[in-house]
Design a protein around this motif. Structure first.
Motif, PDB file in Angstrom:
ATOM      1  N   ALA A 100       0.829  -1.199   0.000  1.00 43.65           N
ATOM      2  CA  ALA A 100       0.000   0.000   0.000  1.00 43.65           C
ATOM      3  C   ALA A 100       0.870   1.258   0.000  1.00 43.65           C
ATOM      4  CB  ALA A 100      -0.924   0.004   1.214  1.00 43.65           C
ATOM      5  N   PHE A 101       1.962   1.228   0.755  1.00 45.56           N
ATOM      6  CA  PHE A 101       2.888   2.357   0.786  1.00 45.56           C
ATOM      7  C   PHE A 101       3.537   2.577  -0.576  1.00 45.56           C
ATOM      8  CE2 PHE A 101       7.203   4.028   1.445  1.00 45.56           C
ATOM      9  CZ  PHE A 101       6.876   5.264   1.987  1.00 45.56           C
ATOM     10  N   VAL A 102       3.966   1.510  -1.224  1.00 48.31           N
ATOM     11  CA  VAL A 102       4.579   1.615  -2.556  1.00 48.31           C
ATOM     12  C   VAL A 102       3.555   2.132  -3.563  1.00 48.31           C
ATOM     13  CG1 VAL A 102       5.561   0.264  -4.463  1.00 48.31           C
ATOM     14  CG2 VAL A 102       6.369  -0.094  -2.132  1.00 48.31           C
ATOM     15  N   GLY A 103       2.327   1.668  -3.479  1.00 51.25           N
ATOM     16  CA  GLY A 103       1.277   2.135  -4.379  1.00 51.25           C
ATOM     17  C   GLY A 103       0.991   3.617  -4.185  1.00 51.25           C
ATOM     18  N   ALA A 104       0.947   4.063  -2.923  1.00 55.29           N
ATOM     19  CA  ALA A 104       0.711   5.484  -2.644  1.00 55.29           C
ATOM     20  C   ALA A 104       1.870   6.330  -3.149  1.00 55.29           C
ATOM     21  CB  ALA A 104       0.513   5.695  -1.145  1.00 55.29           C
ATOM     22  N   LEU A 105       3.094   5.859  -2.975  1.00 54.05           N
ATOM     23  CA  LEU A 105       4.274   6.580  -3.445  1.00 54.05           C
ATOM     24  C   LEU A 105       4.290   6.659  -4.972  1.00 54.05           C
ATOM     25  CD1 LEU A 105       6.919   7.967  -2.606  1.00 54.05           C
ATOM     26  CD2 LEU A 105       8.027   5.728  -2.841  1.00 54.05           C
ATOM     27  N   ALA A 106       3.953   5.560  -5.630  1.00 58.76           N
ATOM     28  CA  ALA A 106       3.911   5.547  -7.093  1.00 58.76           C
ATOM     29  C   ALA A 106       2.829   6.497  -7.608  1.00 58.76           C
ATOM     30  CB  ALA A 106       3.666   4.130  -7.603  1.00 58.76           C
ATOM     31  N   THR A 107       1.696   6.513  -6.955  1.00 56.42           N
ATOM     32  CA  THR A 107       0.613   7.417  -7.356  1.00 56.42           C
ATOM     33  C   THR A 107       1.033   8.871  -7.166  1.00 56.42           C
ATOM     34  OG1 THR A 107      -1.017   5.763  -6.702  1.00 56.42           O
ATOM     35  CG2 THR A 107      -1.799   8.015  -6.924  1.00 56.42           C
ATOM     36  N   PHE A 108       1.712   9.173  -6.078  1.00 57.23           N
ATOM     37  CA  PHE A 108       2.192  10.522  -5.825  1.00 57.23           C
ATOM     38  C   PHE A 108       3.194  10.964  -6.901  1.00 57.23           C
ATOM     39  CE2 PHE A 108       5.405  13.304  -3.810  1.00 57.23           C
ATOM     40  CZ  PHE A 108       4.596  14.403  -3.546  1.00 57.23           C
ATOM     41  N   ILE A 109       4.144  10.098  -7.200  1.00 58.04           N
ATOM     42  CA  ILE A 109       5.150  10.428  -8.225  1.00 58.04           C
ATOM     43  C   ILE A 109       4.497  10.567  -9.591  1.00 58.04           C
ATOM     44  CG2 ILE A 109       7.188   9.531  -9.446  1.00 58.04           C
ATOM     45  CD1 ILE A 109       8.088   8.362  -6.747  1.00 58.04           C
ATOM     46  N   PHE A 110       3.577   9.695  -9.915  1.00 59.06           N
ATOM     47  CA  PHE A 110       2.875   9.775 -11.192  1.00 59.06           C
ATOM     48  C   PHE A 110       2.079  11.080 -11.287  1.00 59.06           C
ATOM     49  CE2 PHE A 110      -0.745   8.600 -14.015  1.00 59.06           C
ATOM     50  CZ  PHE A 110      -0.008   8.330 -15.168  1.00 59.06           C
ATOM     51  N   GLY A 111       1.471  11.484 -10.174  1.00 60.94           N
ATOM     52  CA  GLY A 111       0.731  12.752 -10.136  1.00 60.94           C
ATOM     53  C   GLY A 111       1.669  13.942 -10.348  1.00 60.94           C
ATOM     54  N   LEU A 112       2.838  13.906  -9.754  1.00 58.09           N
ATOM     55  CA  LEU A 112       3.813  14.992  -9.957  1.00 58.09           C
ATOM     56  C   LEU A 112       4.273  15.054 -11.421  1.00 58.09           C
ATOM     57  CD1 LEU A 112       6.096  14.783  -6.794  1.00 58.09           C
ATOM     58  CD2 LEU A 112       4.388  16.520  -7.338  1.00 58.09           C
ATOM     59  N   ILE A 113       4.486  13.901 -12.019  1.00 56.66           N
ATOM     60  CA  ILE A 113       4.901  13.862 -13.428  1.00 56.66           C
ATOM     61  C   ILE A 113       3.797  14.426 -14.303  1.00 56.66           C
ATOM     62  CG2 ILE A 113       5.458  12.329 -15.361  1.00 56.66           C
ATOM     63  CD1 ILE A 113       6.890  10.517 -13.308  1.00 56.66           C
ATOM     64  N   LEU A 114       2.563  14.049 -14.078  1.00 56.03           N
ATOM     65  CA  LEU A 114       1.451  14.577 -14.878  1.00 56.03           C
ATOM     66  C   LEU A 114       1.291  16.084 -14.676  1.00 56.03           C
ATOM     67  CD1 LEU A 114      -1.303  11.835 -14.574  1.00 56.03           C
ATOM     68  CD2 LEU A 114       0.052  12.406 -16.581  1.00 56.03           C
ATOM     69  N   LYS A 115       1.472  16.527 -13.452  1.00 55.46           N
ATOM     70  CA  LYS A 115       1.362  17.958 -13.147  1.00 55.46           C
ATOM     71  C   LYS A 115       2.466  18.743 -13.861  1.00 55.46           C
ATOM     72  CE  LYS A 115       0.542  20.875  -9.146  1.00 55.46           C
ATOM     73  NZ  LYS A 115       0.558  20.926  -7.693  1.00 55.46           N
ATOM     74  N   ALA A 116       3.655  18.165 -13.932  1.00 57.60           N
ATOM     75  CA  ALA A 116       4.774  18.833 -14.621  1.00 57.60           C
ATOM     76  C   ALA A 116       4.544  18.861 -16.135  1.00 57.60           C
ATOM     77  CB  ALA A 116       6.087  18.147 -14.299  1.00 57.60           C
ATOM     78  N   ILE A 117       3.957  17.826 -16.673  1.00 58.92           N
ATOM     79  CA  ILE A 117       3.701  17.776 -18.128  1.00 58.92           C
ATOM     80  C   ILE A 117       2.608  18.765 -18.537  1.00 58.92           C
ATOM     81  CG2 ILE A 117       2.844  16.314 -19.991  1.00 58.92           C
ATOM     82  CD1 ILE A 117       4.277  13.987 -18.686  1.00 58.92           C
ATOM     83  N   PHE A 118       1.538  18.804 -17.776  1.00 58.77           N
ATOM     84  CA  PHE A 118       0.400  19.666 -18.150  1.00 58.77           C
ATOM     85  C   PHE A 118       0.469  20.910 -17.336  1.00 58.77           C
ATOM     86  CE2 PHE A 118      -1.126  15.313 -19.072  1.00 58.77           C
ATOM     87  CZ  PHE A 118      -1.314  15.462 -20.423  1.00 58.77           C
TER      88      PHE A 118
END
Length: 118
Positions: A100-118
């Motif tokens: 669950a911790f790894v999933g939350a961390l991956a979701t957070f990083i993915f959200g930061l990447i999407l935020k940086a792209i758009f």
């Protein structure tokens, strides 16, 4: 799956048998090994022991010695494997928390990447 009280009683019985096939114990012996925060009456203890017997953890033979109620307990395969299954259950819980911790961390990083792209 055992309830909290069944788990505590099974742990007490396992420790009283001390690695042997069986043991002769009184209800007072079992109650003295249980944690003090959970008050279990002798009647409830007998119900829990009967439930564990029905689940196949041990054979339970009630008897008397000098007027005191005693239990002859012979562990079965499930009873011998109790500590191993308890450790495995703890490992499974730890793994699920880690996942669950790894999933939350991956979701957070993915959200930061999407935020940086758009």
């Amino acid at each position: 799956m055992l309830t909290r009280y069944e788990n505590e009683v099974m742990s007490a019985v396992y420790s009283l048998c001390d690695g042997t096939d069986g043991c002769l114990v009184s209800p007072i012996d079992i109650l003295s090994v249980l944690p003090a925060k959970h008050k279990i009456s002798p009647d409830k203890l007998e119900d829990i022991l009967t439930a564990l017997k029905c689940d196949g953890y041990f054979d339970l033979i009630p008897s008397e010695r000098k007027g005191e109620k005693m239990y002859v307990i012979n562990l079965k395969e499930s009873g011998f494997a109790y500590k191993r299954t308890a450790k495995q259950k703890q490992r499974d819980i730890t793994f699920k928390i880690f996942l669950a911790f790894v999933g939350a961390l991956a979701t957070f990083i993915f959200g930061l990447i999407l935020k940086a792209i758009f």
